[in-house]
Design a protein around this motif. Structure first.
Motif, short mmCIF file in Angstrom:
data_model
loop_
_atom_site.label_atom_id
_atom_site.label_comp_id
_atom_site.label_asym_id
_atom_site.label_seq_id
_atom_site.Cartn_x
_atom_site.Cartn_y
_atom_site.Cartn_z
N ARG A 188 0.82 -1.21 0.00
CA ARG A 188 0.00 0.00 0.00
C ARG A 188 0.85 1.26 0.00
NH1 ARG A 188 -4.71 -1.63 4.42
NH2 ARG A 188 -6.06 -2.71 2.94
N MET A 189 2.10 1.13 0.41
CA MET A 189 2.99 2.31 0.47
C MET A 189 3.73 2.54 -0.83
SD MET A 189 4.64 2.20 4.26
CE MET A 189 4.35 0.57 4.93
N ARG A 190 3.57 1.66 -1.82
CA ARG A 190 4.25 1.87 -3.10
C ARG A 190 3.80 3.20 -3.71
NH1 ARG A 190 7.33 -1.48 -5.71
NH2 ARG A 190 7.71 -3.43 -4.64
N ARG A 191 4.77 3.88 -4.27
CA ARG A 191 4.50 5.18 -4.87
C ARG A 191 3.32 5.14 -5.84
NH1 ARG A 191 5.96 6.17 -9.60
NH2 ARG A 191 7.67 4.67 -9.48
N ASP A 192 3.33 4.16 -6.74
CA ASP A 192 2.29 4.15 -7.78
C ASP A 192 0.92 3.76 -7.25
OD1 ASP A 192 3.02 1.55 -7.35
OD2 ASP A 192 3.82 1.20 -9.35
N ARG A 193 0.82 3.45 -5.95
CA ARG A 193 -0.50 3.18 -5.36
C ARG A 193 -1.00 4.38 -4.56
NH1 ARG A 193 1.24 -2.39 -4.80
NH2 ARG A 193 0.65 -3.26 -6.80
N GLN A 194 -0.23 5.49 -4.59
CA GLN A 194 -0.60 6.69 -3.83
C GLN A 194 -0.75 7.88 -4.78
OE1 GLN A 194 1.32 7.23 0.14
NE2 GLN A 194 2.85 5.81 -0.65
N VAL B 124 12.04 9.69 1.26
CA VAL B 124 11.40 10.25 2.44
C VAL B 124 11.14 11.75 2.22
CG1 VAL B 124 11.56 10.61 4.93
CG2 VAL B 124 12.60 8.58 3.89
N LEU B 125 9.88 12.13 2.27
CA LEU B 125 9.50 13.53 2.09
C LEU B 125 9.25 14.19 3.45
CD1 LEU B 125 6.88 13.24 -0.80
CD2 LEU B 125 9.08 14.46 -0.93
N PRO B 126 9.55 15.48 3.58
CA PRO B 126 9.18 16.20 4.82
C PRO B 126 7.69 16.52 4.77
CG PRO B 126 10.09 17.74 3.24
CD PRO B 126 10.15 16.37 2.58
N PRO B 127 7.06 16.73 5.94
CA PRO B 127 5.63 17.06 5.93
C PRO B 127 5.38 18.43 5.28
CG PRO B 127 6.52 17.18 8.16
CD PRO B 127 7.59 16.58 7.30
N SER B 128 6.38 19.33 5.36
CA SER B 128 6.26 20.66 4.75
C SER B 128 7.66 21.26 4.61
CB SER B 128 5.40 21.59 5.62
OG SER B 128 6.10 21.85 6.84
N ILE B 129 7.77 22.29 3.79
CA ILE B 129 9.07 22.93 3.62
C ILE B 129 9.39 23.79 4.86
CG2 ILE B 129 10.43 24.51 2.17
CD1 ILE B 129 9.71 21.65 1.03
N ASP B 165 10.61 3.43 -5.54
CA ASP B 165 9.58 2.39 -5.39
C ASP B 165 8.53 2.78 -4.35
OD1 ASP B 165 10.99 0.70 -7.14
OD2 ASP B 165 12.24 -0.06 -5.49
N TYR B 166 9.02 3.36 -3.25
CA TYR B 166 8.14 3.72 -2.15
C TYR B 166 8.39 5.18 -1.77
CZ TYR B 166 7.76 -1.34 -1.37
OH TYR B 166 7.54 -2.68 -1.52
N VAL B 167 7.36 5.86 -1.30
CA VAL B 167 7.51 7.23 -0.83
C VAL B 167 6.83 7.35 0.54
CG1 VAL B 167 6.97 9.65 -1.27
CG2 VAL B 167 7.56 8.15 -3.18
N LEU B 168 7.57 7.84 1.51
CA LEU B 168 7.04 8.03 2.86
C LEU B 168 7.06 9.51 3.21
CD1 LEU B 168 9.06 5.19 4.70
CD2 LEU B 168 6.84 5.03 3.53
N VAL B 169 6.01 9.99 3.85
CA VAL B 169 5.99 11.37 4.34
C VAL B 169 6.29 11.31 5.83
CG1 VAL B 169 4.61 13.46 4.66
CG2 VAL B 169 4.30 12.05 2.60
N PHE B 177 9.36 5.20 10.82
CA PHE B 177 10.29 4.10 11.04
C PHE B 177 9.55 2.76 10.94
CE2 PHE B 177 12.49 1.10 13.90
CZ PHE B 177 13.63 0.95 13.14
N ASP B 178 8.36 2.70 11.52
CA ASP B 178 7.55 1.47 11.43
C ASP B 178 7.24 1.14 9.97
OD1 ASP B 178 5.72 -0.61 12.57
OD2 ASP B 178 4.23 0.62 11.55
N GLU B 179 6.96 2.15 9.18
CA GLU B 179 6.68 1.94 7.75
C GLU B 179 7.93 1.41 7.03
OE1 GLU B 179 3.21 5.40 7.46
OE2 GLU B 179 5.20 5.81 6.66
#
Lengths: 211, 211
Positions: A188-194, B124-129, B165-169, B177-179
């Motif tokens: 669910r965290m894959r970029r292309d699913r968000q 890994v993206l920041p929540p805001s600039i 592949d994955y993007v986390l905010v 970290f859990d993600e």
């Protein structure tokens, strides 16, 4: 953030724990949609139409296939089984995932369909054939002949393990369930699913512009 | 069961939490190998050669690149940075995963290398600039000019989010970290990362034969 629904395919030989895992997963995440299969076989005692299966006559089933309403279908032991397409597309549009408890033939067809990119497929192996045999026998309602037929089908099913994205060996049900949940959460965290990420990044760029 | 080591690439703009996440992950799984980069920049106070970086002269660095010993390398702010290839291949052969804390240029080169199939990349993206700016300033050791340079680099870095592949905010460090752990655990369960499965299935087939 909005999400694009995925298609989680769970396959395994009979007795490896697939249906138990599927049921636990539906309880873990009530937003999951379970794909109820259509079939031409007769209902068994206790089975409800629309819940366990959509029970259809052969002509009705064939009409659904002809109308392109089946995502996949196959004949097993003289009966037709298939996954209706409409509910899957509706769930995806709502950002909900659909869980399929189907065999390798169904899995192959969905992977090769237009929705193949949205598939996450998991194969569940038994720890041993002795254990598979034991689990089939302790259900206690089938004859030796039926069990022998299931074992032959199991061997055929297992021969397709390498077509799946993930493979789990179900030695301990709780551990295997934890692994299943981990895979679903990660996918669910894959970029292309968000799809919401693009807008989020546009917002960050707007902040840069405004500095 | 034996496993094939993977390459976990973590990228983010400076201040989004990447290095903190990388450190926590190394503590969570001590079998992970952290890829120590080589660089031509001077050591900062407290930095140790071979631990924080391999500090190399420009001729030394260029000789490593010429000898094909770098998995990736790039010039940033007038200094060269790169990932030595030997330790990564050694870890993979042992079934150990390697963690890379590198920028988009390094990520792109490793994905396009012969080891690209073994890459799992996370941005890994920041929540805001505003929050990114705040985190950079509270480090308290850099001038406004240095921070302005980092912010420009951050914007450039963020523009490559869609290559991962994955993007986390990273709004909440513990959740992110859990993600991260969830992604690593799931990726380890992929069929093509478990070379021992083929032998396991041969064993099941042997059981069928013996019945």
């Amino acid at each position: 953030m909005t999400r694009k629904g995925l298609l989680l395919i769970l396959s395994s030989p009979s007795g490896a724990g697939k249906s138990t895992l599927a049921k636990k997963l539906m309880t873990w995440d009530p937003t999951l949609r379970f794909s109820v299969s259509a079939t031409t076989r007769s209902p068994r005692p206790g089975e409800t139409d629309g819940q366990d299966y959509f029970f259809r006559s052969r002509p009705e089933f064939e009409a659904m296939v002809a109308a392109g309403e089946m995502l996949e279908h196959a004949e097993v032991f003289g009966n037709f089984y298939g996954s209706p397409k409409g509910p899957v597309e509706a769930a995806m549009a709502e950002g909900r995932d659909t869980l399929f408890d189907i065999d390798w033939q169904g899995g192959q067809q969905i992977r090769n369909s237009a929705l193949g990119r949205d598939v996450v497929s998991i194969f569940v192996l038994p720890p041993s054939i002795a254990e598979l045999d034991r689990r089939l026998r302790t259900r206690g309602q089938d004859s030796d002949e039926v069990i022998a037929g299931r074992m032959a089908k199991s061997r055929d099913e297992i021969s397709h393990w390498a077509e799946y994205d993930y493979v789990l060996v179900n030695t301990d049900l709780d551990q295997t369930f934890d692994e299943l949940v981990t895979i679903l959460r990660a996918e669910r965290m894959r970029r292309d699913r968000q799809p919401g990420l693009a807008g989020f990044v546009r917002g960050l760029n707007g902040e840069f512009e405004a500095r």
